[in-house]
Design a protein around this motif. Sequence first.
Motif, PDB file in Angstrom:
ATOM      1  N   ARG A 135      21.768  50.152 -16.456  1.00  0.00           N
ATOM      2  CA  ARG A 135      21.296  49.337 -17.580  1.00  0.00           C
ATOM      3  C   ARG A 135      21.790  49.892 -18.908  1.00  0.00           C
ATOM      4  NH1 ARG A 135      15.385  49.514 -14.737  1.00  0.00           N
ATOM      5  NH2 ARG A 135      16.049  48.405 -12.848  1.00  0.00           N
ATOM      6  N   ALA A 184      14.448  37.702 -17.553  1.00  0.00           N
ATOM      7  CA  ALA A 184      15.469  38.742 -17.731  1.00  0.00           C
ATOM      8  C   ALA A 184      16.554  38.642 -16.664  1.00  0.00           C
ATOM      9  CB  ALA A 184      14.810  40.121 -17.692  1.00  0.00           C
ATOM     10  N   ARG A 185      16.136  38.324 -15.425  1.00  0.00           N
ATOM     11  CA  ARG A 185      17.114  38.263 -14.342  1.00  0.00           C
ATOM     12  C   ARG A 185      17.935  36.976 -14.352  1.00  0.00           C
ATOM     13  NH1 ARG A 185      12.938  40.661 -11.039  1.00  0.00           N
ATOM     14  NH2 ARG A 185      12.324  38.571 -10.390  1.00  0.00           N
ATOM     15  N   PHE A 245      21.713  36.418 -16.318  1.00  0.00           N
ATOM     16  CA  PHE A 245      22.289  37.529 -17.085  1.00  0.00           C
ATOM     17  C   PHE A 245      23.742  37.764 -16.686  1.00  0.00           C
ATOM     18  CE2 PHE A 245      23.333  42.070 -17.028  1.00  0.00           C
ATOM     19  CZ  PHE A 245      23.298  42.317 -18.387  1.00  0.00           C
ATOM     20  N   HIS A 259      24.294  47.870 -21.489  1.00  0.00           N
ATOM     21  CA  HIS A 259      24.017  47.755 -22.921  1.00  0.00           C
ATOM     22  C   HIS A 259      25.232  48.189 -23.742  1.00  0.00           C
ATOM     23  CE1 HIS A 259      20.204  46.250 -24.166  1.00  0.00           C
ATOM     24  NE2 HIS A 259      19.501  47.043 -23.369  1.00  0.00           N
ATOM     25  N   LEU A 304      18.339  41.655 -20.954  1.00  0.00           N
ATOM     26  CA  LEU A 304      18.381  43.023 -20.434  1.00  0.00           C
ATOM     27  C   LEU A 304      17.333  43.897 -21.105  1.00  0.00           C
ATOM     28  CD1 LEU A 304      19.721  45.096 -18.609  1.00  0.00           C
ATOM     29  CD2 LEU A 304      21.385  45.529 -20.410  1.00  0.00           C
ATOM     30  N   TYR A 314      14.061  43.216 -19.501  1.00  0.00           N
ATOM     31  CA  TYR A 314      14.027  43.790 -18.156  1.00  0.00           C
ATOM     32  C   TYR A 314      13.794  45.303 -18.223  1.00  0.00           C
ATOM     33  CZ  TYR A 314      15.173  44.141 -13.214  1.00  0.00           C
ATOM     34  OH  TYR A 314      15.120  44.359 -11.859  1.00  0.00           O
ATOM     35  N   GLU A 315      14.406  45.964 -19.179  1.00  0.00           N
ATOM     36  CA  GLU A 315      14.212  47.407 -19.330  1.00  0.00           C
ATOM     37  C   GLU A 315      12.792  47.734 -19.762  1.00  0.00           C
ATOM     38  OE1 GLU A 315      18.638  49.038 -20.565  1.00  0.00           O
ATOM     39  OE2 GLU A 315      17.394  48.072 -22.078  1.00  0.00           O
TER      40      GLU A 315
END
Length: 548
Positions: A415, A344-345, A348, A419, A402, A405-406
């Motif tokens: 976040r 996720a990181r 991005f 989005h 993302l 990650y959420e």
Amino acid sequence: MIDKIMASPNRALITLLSALMLAIIHQYLFYGKEPGVSYLIFVILFYGFMFLFARDRMRSLTMINAFVAGVVLMLALTFLLYDNKPLRILNFLVVPGLIILHMTYLVGRKQRQWWNIGLIGTALDHLLPQSIRHWGTVASIIVKTGGRGLGKTQKTVAFKVFIGLVASVPILIVVVALLSSADGIFNQYLSGFPEWLNQLTLTPGLPRVIWILIAGVLLFSYVWGFVQPMQYEAEKRENAHWKNEKAIVAASEIEEREDVSVNSIQENPSSNSIIKDQPANKLAPETNSTQALRVPFRLDPVIMGTMLLVINCVYVLFVLVQFSYLFGAGEGHLPSDLSYAEYARSGFVELILVTGINFFILIIALQFTRSSGKIGSVVHQVLLFVLVGCSAIMLYSAFIRLNLYEQAYGYTYIRFLVHAFMIFLALLLLIAALRIRYTSIPLIRWYIVLSLTAYVTVNYVGMDKRIAELNIARYHQTGIIDTSYLASLSADAVPLLREFAQREYPNLKGEMLDRQANFDLGEAESSWTSFNMARHRAKLELSKLRME
């Protein structure tokens, strides 16, 4: 009544008095108080003030005027309906900016189109130079009004006395300082003045009076900058040059026509009508050459096509590599050496930046590139469609990252806004794709309208409540929840959180009651001008929670 004010010789005085009245309302609504319903009230009053005293400068109303006014009013209404702190701070700055741009478009000295970037420069011109030059107008109005009963000689003497008083201030400062150091008793007498000044400054009414005077002068100078705008010397020379050039061309055209008509009568009367048209044809090349000089700069299609081809090759290679795991990431099919958090990181921010660069390339290619032949146009469109497609896949990849990650770490303001920004970018890509196919679509205008609509939507989507809903849904799936962060959300989320604390998570009750002071409910609702429906509703819900 409005027409009488416009035609009145005392129009400036009436406008100044109205500006002071509006300033009195402004200090009553905002002095020492947090914005609430007061923000919406003042925006409406300001629009009425501008419409009343700058009506004769106003252009005809159109749909875009109604749209921008609607956006401004809806954003001002959020101060009454919602309590999201970041958006309230942002709206506190955005709404005045939109109003300034709207007023400049409506009554500005330069009749610019609403999508023209020059509108920002004109707005700044009215906000600063045009307004500042009318600070002296306020003084002249006061002097003129106060000296109506005086003769011309008396006015001159009063004006000279005023100049003398102003000029003596710096000399008095130096002289008093020297005398104070020379005589101790004189210094003791003077030492009592600062205490008196401090008492005067601390009186409750003085700051309000200063507020009213400053706000009144600013409001008057702003509207009067539209009513009587200043024309700069460069513009005067340009207009004079244009008028002289036009007069010279017209005079030469008349002179040539007269010469031709005389010659045609002497030589061949039957050919008069044919020869008469020749001077106009002689002037045509000059006109065309003048227009040619004004053609805006455009990039060569071959250069832009080459750039698109090279960039697309890199993007297509990147997309092909991504396809090996991109669409399976949501189901857990990640590269073997990456965890959810690492995936996720990774990349991005870079993907979002590359998508932004692609938008810049798209705007340049669509708006500032010369048209080519039929085959060249088809190739250009294909390359742009490839760029849009690759950008969409990159955006989708960032969206998935993302989302993962959420799911691992929860939902927050940043976040959620990222989005929303990615959805906004997706809509911009869709409009760009339509513009590639249908060249008549005004791209910049659509982008401006979409941007304002998206910003209003973010304000009205209920961000705090939505974040609470998503975190509660994540708790149902994983059993993990950050109660401290939920309790720190604004008053918009309090009804949902109270229900959640009552039915499923009693431990949240203590967090919410401990952080109740963050809402500042007592101070915010001490005056009706700061009334906010979300805070009022949160106060009722917290009272119920305390009694349970």
